[in-house]
Design a protein around this motif. Structure first.
Motif, PDB file in Angstrom:
ATOM      1  N   ASN A   1      14.328  13.411   7.386  1.00  0.00           N
ATOM      2  CA  ASN A   1      14.626  11.947   7.179  1.00  0.00           C
ATOM      3  C   ASN A   1      14.103  10.790   7.664  1.00  0.00           C
ATOM      4  OD1 ASN A   1      17.015  12.744   5.397  1.00  0.00           O
ATOM      5  ND2 ASN A   1      17.780  13.758   6.928  1.00  0.00           N
ATOM      6  N   CYS A   2      12.988  11.199   8.719  1.00  0.00           N
ATOM      7  CA  CYS A   2      12.379  10.095   9.214  1.00  0.00           C
ATOM      8  C   CYS A   2      10.835  10.077   8.861  1.00  0.00           C
ATOM      9  CB  CYS A   2      12.461  10.197  10.904  1.00  0.00           C
ATOM     10  SG  CYS A   2      14.252  10.178  11.218  1.00  0.00           S
ATOM     11  N   ILE A   3      10.346   8.925   8.937  1.00  0.00           N
ATOM     12  CA  ILE A   3       8.820   8.809   8.660  1.00  0.00           C
ATOM     13  C   ILE A   3       8.062   8.924   9.425  1.00  0.00           C
ATOM     14  CG2 ILE A   3       7.313   7.100   7.326  1.00  0.00           C
ATOM     15  CD1 ILE A   3       9.183   8.676   5.491  1.00  0.00           C
ATOM     16  N   ALA A   4       6.847   9.375   9.488  1.00  0.00           N
ATOM     17  CA  ALA A   4       5.718   9.386  10.426  1.00  0.00           C
ATOM     18  C   ALA A   4       4.444   9.097   9.712  1.00  0.00           C
ATOM     19  CB  ALA A   4       5.538  10.575  11.206  1.00  0.00           C
ATOM     20  N   LEU A   5       3.595   8.606  10.183  1.00  0.00           N
ATOM     21  CA  LEU A   5       2.242   8.304   9.775  1.00  0.00           C
ATOM     22  C   LEU A   5       1.444   9.570  10.332  1.00  0.00           C
ATOM     23  CD1 LEU A   5       1.134   4.492  11.219  1.00  0.00           C
ATOM     24  CD2 LEU A   5       2.320   5.453   8.769  1.00  0.00           C
ATOM     25  N   TRP A   6       1.139  10.543   9.393  1.00  0.00           N
ATOM     26  CA  TRP A   6       0.822  11.794   9.699  1.00  0.00           C
ATOM     27  C   TRP A   6      -0.841  11.862   9.598  1.00  0.00           C
ATOM     28  CZ3 TRP A   6       4.709  14.851  10.419  1.00  0.00           C
ATOM     29  CH2 TRP A   6       4.330  16.052  10.461  1.00  0.00           C
TER      30      TRP A   6
ATOM     31  N   SER B   1       9.710  -1.684   0.072  1.00  0.00           N
ATOM     32  CA  SER B   1       9.229  -1.847  -1.271  1.00  0.00           C
ATOM     33  C   SER B   1       7.703  -1.231  -1.769  1.00  0.00           C
ATOM     34  CB  SER B   1       9.063  -3.540  -1.637  1.00  0.00           C
ATOM     35  OG  SER B   1       8.271  -4.079  -0.592  1.00  0.00           O
ATOM     36  N   HIS B   2       7.234  -1.100  -0.361  1.00  0.00           N
ATOM     37  CA  HIS B   2       5.890  -0.593  -0.615  1.00  0.00           C
ATOM     38  C   HIS B   2       5.843   0.737   0.296  1.00  0.00           C
ATOM     39  CE1 HIS B   2       1.326  -0.085  -0.866  1.00  0.00           C
ATOM     40  NE2 HIS B   2       1.557   0.150   0.514  1.00  0.00           N
ATOM     41  N   THR B   3       5.820   1.869  -0.349  1.00  0.00           N
ATOM     42  CA  THR B   3       5.509   3.028   0.519  1.00  0.00           C
ATOM     43  C   THR B   3       4.399   3.382   0.430  1.00  0.00           C
ATOM     44  OG1 THR B   3       6.183   4.389  -1.463  1.00  0.00           O
ATOM     45  CG2 THR B   3       7.963   3.899   0.008  1.00  0.00           C
ATOM     46  N   GLU B   4       3.802   4.291   1.296  1.00  0.00           N
ATOM     47  CA  GLU B   4       2.417   5.049   1.567  1.00  0.00           C
ATOM     48  C   GLU B   4       2.476   6.492   1.800  1.00  0.00           C
ATOM     49  OE1 GLU B   4      -1.671   4.212   1.496  1.00  0.00           O
ATOM     50  OE2 GLU B   4      -0.097   2.535   1.269  1.00  0.00           O
ATOM     51  N   PHE B   5       3.168   7.254   0.850  1.00  0.00           N
ATOM     52  CA  PHE B   5       3.365   8.539   1.314  1.00  0.00           C
ATOM     53  C   PHE B   5       2.073   9.441   0.915  1.00  0.00           C
ATOM     54  CE2 PHE B   5       7.959   7.597   0.510  1.00  0.00           C
ATOM     55  CZ  PHE B   5       8.486   8.230   1.742  1.00  0.00           C
ATOM     56  N   GLY B   6       2.020  10.505   1.614  1.00  0.00           N
ATOM     57  CA  GLY B   6       0.738  11.241   1.435  1.00  0.00           C
ATOM     58  C   GLY B   6       1.119  12.348   0.409  1.00  0.00           C
ATOM     59  N   PRO B   7       0.010  13.093  -0.243  1.00  0.00           N
ATOM     60  CA  PRO B   7       0.238  14.038  -1.144  1.00  0.00           C
ATOM     61  C   PRO B   7       1.198  14.838  -0.928  1.00  0.00           C
ATOM     62  CG  PRO B   7      -1.907  14.338  -0.291  1.00  0.00           C
ATOM     63  CD  PRO B   7      -1.217  13.211   0.681  1.00  0.00           C
ATOM     64  N   GLY B   8       2.269  14.997  -2.108  1.00  0.00           N
ATOM     65  CA  GLY B   8       3.405  16.166  -2.012  1.00  0.00           C
ATOM     66  C   GLY B   8       4.531  15.621  -0.973  1.00  0.00           C
ATOM     67  N   GLU B   9       4.418  14.344  -0.569  1.00  0.00           N
ATOM     68  CA  GLU B   9       5.403  13.646  -0.012  1.00  0.00           C
ATOM     69  C   GLU B   9       6.317  12.917  -0.754  1.00  0.00           C
ATOM     70  OE1 GLU B   9       6.301  14.631   3.138  1.00  0.00           O
ATOM     71  OE2 GLU B   9       4.778  16.096   3.491  1.00  0.00           O
ATOM     72  N   PRO B  10       7.476  12.229  -0.352  1.00  0.00           N
ATOM     73  CA  PRO B  10       8.232  13.204   0.678  1.00  0.00           C
ATOM     74  C   PRO B  10       8.767  14.607   0.102  1.00  0.00           C
ATOM     75  CG  PRO B  10       9.652  11.575  -0.307  1.00  0.00           C
ATOM     76  CD  PRO B  10       8.327  11.348  -0.793  1.00  0.00           C
ATOM     77  N   ASN B  11       8.999  15.469   0.999  1.00  0.00           N
ATOM     78  CA  ASN B  11       9.089  16.957   0.346  1.00  0.00           C
ATOM     79  C   ASN B  11      10.357  17.570   0.897  1.00  0.00           C
ATOM     80  OD1 ASN B  11       8.211  17.670   2.823  1.00  0.00           O
ATOM     81  ND2 ASN B  11       6.425  18.429   2.382  1.00  0.00           N
TER      82      ASN B  11
END
Length: 157
Positions: free
Chosen positions: A119-124, A103-113
């Motif tokens: 298909n997998c999420i990392a804390l970048w 319900s709450h995402t925390e994508f960085g600028p331009g993500e997901p791209n």
């Protein structure tokens, strides 16, 4: 001999506190314990490794939890896998253990791209711990989580 009830309460509290702590090498935040890996693994290997510790890849469900994981991953200066993916359906981000939609995402600028390629999420690391979709076969550090379980305390007497 009667033991004063204050002593029994203090003893019970001490036993309960020791039963509700994390394993050595794990870090407690709220009601969960986290392990920040010292080795790299693919997203799938990371999930399997967490299972070996009776845990799962971290699944941040609150803003506070997300901020804690971001902050700690940044203090380690690492990109780190968490338990979120869209492997089953593109752009439908779910927690890997339950398939519950995030319900709450925390994508960085331009993500997901990268659409179906990542298909997998990392804390970048380069996004200060914000989320990025990444190739699941890439080797990154990872975060395991477990919910603190209270051990039942046997009361004698």
């Amino acid at each position: 001999m009667k033991v004063p009830s204050v002593i029994l309460i203090l003893l019970f509290s001490a036993i309960q506190d020791s039963a509700e702590s994390c394993h050595v090498g794990w870090i407690q935040f709220q009601e969960k314990c986290y392990f920040f890996s010292h080795t790299n693994a693919t997203w799938f290997e990371a999930g399997y490794t967490c299972l070996q510790f009776n845990s799962k890849l971290a699944e941040p469900k609150t803003v506070a939890e997300t901020n804690f994981l971001k902050s700690h991953s940044q203090s380690l200066d690492r990109t780190m896998w968490i338990g979120v993916s869209d492997i089953i359906e593109e752009d439908r981000w779910v927690y890997s253990s339950s398939q519950e939609v995030v319900s709450h995402t925390e994508f960085g600028p331009g993500e997901p791209n990268a659409h179906t390629a990542q298909n997998c999420i990392a804390l970048w690391r380069d996004f200060h711990g914000q989320w990025a979709d990444h190739t699941c076969a890439a080797k990154e550090y990872f975060i395991c989580e477990e919910i603190i379980q209270s051990d039942p305390v046997d009361v004698i007497g």
